[in-house]
Design a protein around this motif. Sequence first.
Motif, PDB file in Angstrom:
ATOM      1  N   UNK A 127       0.778  -1.277  -0.004  1.00 57.79           N
ATOM      2  CA  UNK A 127       0.028   0.167   0.141  1.00 57.79           C
ATOM      3  C   UNK A 127       0.844   1.242  -0.029  1.00 57.79           C
ATOM      4  N   UNK A 128       1.910   1.432   0.444  1.00 58.92           N
ATOM      5  CA  UNK A 128       2.864   2.382   0.656  1.00 58.92           C
ATOM      6  C   UNK A 128       3.095   2.979  -0.925  1.00 58.92           C
ATOM      7  N   UNK A 129       3.560   1.642  -1.861  1.00 61.43           N
ATOM      8  CA  UNK A 129       3.627   2.184  -3.258  1.00 61.43           C
ATOM      9  C   UNK A 129       2.473   2.657  -3.883  1.00 61.43           C
ATOM     10  N   UNK A 130       1.286   2.170  -3.601  1.00 63.72           N
ATOM     11  CA  UNK A 130       0.048   2.898  -3.903  1.00 63.72           C
ATOM     12  C   UNK A 130       0.058   4.247  -3.520  1.00 63.72           C
ATOM     13  N   UNK A 131       0.340   4.511  -2.317  1.00 67.09           N
ATOM     14  CA  UNK A 131       0.274   5.949  -1.734  1.00 67.09           C
ATOM     15  C   UNK A 131       1.199   6.947  -2.339  1.00 67.09           C
ATOM     16  N   UNK A 132       2.558   6.416  -2.654  1.00 66.62           N
ATOM     17  CA  UNK A 132       3.433   7.294  -3.548  1.00 66.62           C
ATOM     18  C   UNK A 132       2.783   7.503  -4.942  1.00 66.62           C
ATOM     19  N   UNK A 133       2.390   6.434  -5.432  1.00 70.74           N
ATOM     20  CA  UNK A 133       1.789   6.622  -6.736  1.00 70.74           C
ATOM     21  C   UNK A 133       0.742   7.700  -6.962  1.00 70.74           C
ATOM     22  N   UNK A 134      -0.122   7.428  -5.935  1.00 71.90           N
ATOM     23  CA  UNK A 134      -1.362   8.750  -5.838  1.00 71.90           C
ATOM     24  C   UNK A 134      -0.701  10.003  -5.560  1.00 71.90           C
ATOM     25  N   UNK A 135       0.438  10.213  -5.177  1.00 71.67           N
ATOM     26  CA  UNK A 135       0.922  11.590  -4.665  1.00 71.67           C
ATOM     27  C   UNK A 135       1.693  11.992  -6.023  1.00 71.67           C
ATOM     28  N   UNK A 136       2.146  11.126  -6.878  1.00 70.97           N
ATOM     29  CA  UNK A 136       2.602  11.516  -8.192  1.00 70.97           C
ATOM     30  C   UNK A 136       1.756  11.341  -9.314  1.00 70.97           C
TER      31      UNK A 136
END
Length: 239
Positions: free
Chosen positions: A44-53
């Motif tokens: 989920x941490x990667x999903x959160x980063x992708x959302x920020x990007x």
Amino acid sequence: MTDRRDELAANLAKVEERIAAACAAAGRARDEVTLIVVTKTYPASDVRILSELGVRHVAENKDQDAAPKAAECSDLPLRWHFVGQLQTNKVRSVVGYADFVQSVDRSRLVTALSKEAVRTDREVGCLVQVALDAGESGRGERGGVAPGGIEELADLVAGSPGLRLDGLMTVAPLTGEYAGRQQAAFRRLMDLSTDLRRAHPAANMVSAGMSADLEEAVAAGATHVRVGTAVLGVRARLG
């Protein structure tokens, strides 16, 4: 985390360049193609980063991984796509978070999705998964309905409460006449989409192409490409 963010940002930029170049080569506007990042096996941490990007569409193919991840990221402005083969006993969970189910390939699944969507007062976008490695009435190696079964299944989706018929999806086949001929496979999908839209004009989504063949999908006319490895990196072997 900064290193991972930098890695994802760089990968995302490369994929964006590829999509933009493919659109330009095909004479298409960049905004005609939506990137869906396939986040399966990643946290989920990667999903959160992708959302920020700036990523707004993410996809998963296993409910046991997707459900907790979607719950953890429920505060993010994301649209969740379920792209794996879906068993009816997982429908209740999947309808809880999926905005789109791209792997609709049999009537029993349509019935289950409709029942759950109505129960939870949700509308789920459905794509009929097309198996280009199947006979006219069979199913594909990786799920999907044969081209000859699209019309009946699409009509069933369109007439089912709680469901919205959005279009077609395929995975480039590994066997049969289209094996190794991704662009020909995707062009065939576009022809089938044209046929579908005669009866269902709003069903204009065409989901095709992944990390290795997104250019061929864009050239053929796909509206959505599903990219995992090229954004998130090579997945660790499971087992």
